[in-house]
Design a protein around this motif. Structure first.
Motif, PDB file in Angstrom:
ATOM      1  N   ASN A 109       0.362  -1.513  -0.117  1.00  7.74           N
ATOM      2  CA  ASN A 109       0.211   0.371   0.047  1.00  7.74           C
ATOM      3  C   ASN A 109       0.918   1.032   0.199  1.00  7.74           C
ATOM      4  O   ASN A 109       2.162   1.195   0.581  1.00  7.74           O
ATOM      5  N   GLU A 110       0.638   2.528  -0.999  1.00  6.62           N
ATOM      6  CA  GLU A 110       1.279   3.363  -0.952  1.00  6.62           C
ATOM      7  C   GLU A 110       1.525   4.667   0.305  1.00  6.62           C
ATOM      8  O   GLU A 110       2.498   4.820  -0.070  1.00  6.62           O
ATOM      9  N   ASP A 116      -0.477  -4.972   0.492  1.00  9.34           N
ATOM     10  CA  ASP A 116      -1.546  -4.835   0.201  1.00  9.34           C
ATOM     11  C   ASP A 116      -2.686  -6.256   0.564  1.00  9.34           C
ATOM     12  O   ASP A 116      -2.384  -6.507  -0.635  1.00  9.34           O
TER      13      ASP A 116
END
Ligand SMILES: *Cc1c(COP(=O)(O)O)cnc(C)c1O
Length: 373
Positions: A109-110, A116
């Protein structure tokens, strides 16, 4: 000069206690696998909330030995696939390839920099046998979601907790969310020895026994060898030092959390993205232990040079993604855009628990005056 991490200052706080601990070991005449290691293993397992703690030589060995023990127990075999975040520190991946298992790199997840969960399921094949979740920068990966997926597909879950001593979700700590977890006590980690050291935590008696034997020449009983093992043990001296440091870990973590809060409240610059602390559900309480305070900016080089000019030391964790390393050149054409962007943009701010409020404010001020023009 505001140092990135003032290790000398951190350990100087406990100088007297550390000297006493080392003196005890010197005077005991017993230097490998004695009472200090036994006591530390129990204290660290209690801290994490697990049944077993097993001291090993370093964090990489902790991960290597977990996977190796599962192979010895017949739960993994050569060629099996292990899901791992693509942006992790190289050691997580080395542990997998060292065992001739196949790392499957999954994008993080950025915002949290952790696996993620929504991308894990599509990476699962009939050969997938485990997920190696990494609690990068000191925040737990979304373990409730990861464990749900693992249960559904009958996968082992292993934590790389090298950066997350004491991190929690809903009061449950790193090391206690999986089948087994590997910890590092490298000097710069949140719980740091004065040399190399590591540990494995687990609830599983059979895994604990096998892993102990594998790290001790494959021997479960003196001069009897069940496996072709290695020598990876925690030294009495390091265990004695770690027992002192463990007593102060929560106090240091609280200071890291205060510093992080000051950064989050004090940094106001549109060119800088602050770290996000959350899991998928807004109802869960996440305790980040801030091994690193990582910001993002498209102007990283300029920002780092600017801060250096103001006497503020920063580092990059990490400049090159694992799939772009020479060591893994066969993966260089994998398409991992989030991971690549992260490696191009991240910058770690000073996060010594010994920093004064004044120093933290000075870093905020410098960042707020930075322009990319
Ligand atoms: C430090 C680290 C390791 C390796 O630990 P060592 O004790 O240095 O071998 C593994 N994984 C992660 C995420 C780390 O940060």
């Amino acid at each position: 000069m505001i140092q990135f991490l003032d290790l000398k200052g951190i350990n100087a706080q406990y100088r007297e206690e550390l000297i006493l601990a080392v003196t005890d070991v010197i005077d005991s005449g017993w230097y490998i696998q004695g009472s200090q290691v036994n006591a530390f293993e129990q204290e660290f397992a209690d801290y994490c909330g697990t049944k077993h703690g097993i001291g090993v030589a370093n964090g990489l060995d902790a991960l290597i030995l977990i996977l190796r023990a599962y192979k010895a127990l017949g739960k993994l075999k050569e060629g099996d696939e292990v899901i791992v975040p693509a942006n992790t520190y190289i050691a997580s991946i080395l542990a997998i390839t060292e065992n001739r298992l196949k790392p499957i790199l999954v994008e993080p997840n950025e915002h949290t920099y952790n696996l993620d969960p929504s991308l894990i399921e599509q990476a699962i094949t009939p050969n997938t046998k485990a997920i190696l979740a990494v609690h990068l920068y000191g925040q737990l990966a979304d373990m409730p979601a990861i464990n749900t997926i693992a249960q559904k597909h009958n996968l082992l879950v292993i934590e790389d907790a090298a950066q997350a001593h004491g991190a929690q979700i809903d009061g449950r700590k790193a090391g206690n969310w999986s089948d087994a977890a590997g910890f590092s006590f490298y000097p710069g980690k949140n719980l740091g020895a004065l040399g190399d050291a590591g540990a494995v935590t687990t609830h599983d008696d059979q895994l604990a026994q096998t892993l102990r034997a594998l790290g001790n020449y494959g021997s479960h009983k003196k001069y009897e060898n069940l496996y072709q093992g290695i020598n990876s043990r925690l030294d009495e001296i390091q265990a004695a030092l770690l027992r002192v440091k463990l007593k102060h870990l929560d106090t240091e973590t609280k200071r890291r959390q205060q510093i992080a809060t000051m950064y989050i409240e004090g940094i106001k610059n549109d060119a800088i993205v602050l770290p996000l602390t959350r899991t998928a559900s807004p109802l869960t309480r996440t305790d980040h232990v801030w091994h690193l305070f990582v910001i993002r900016t498209p102007h990283r080089e300029k920002l780092q040079t600017y801060l250096a000019g103001q006497g503020i030391q920063t580092l990059i964790h990490y400049p090159i993604a694992p799939h772009q390393q020479q060591a893994y050149k066969q993966w260089s054409n994998q398409n991992l855009p989030i991971t690549q962007a992260i490696h191009q943009q991240v910058l770690s701010l000073p996060i010594s628990p010994t920093m004064t409020d004044q120093q933290v404010h000075a870093v905020c001020q410098s960042l707020n005056h930075f322009t990319d023009a």
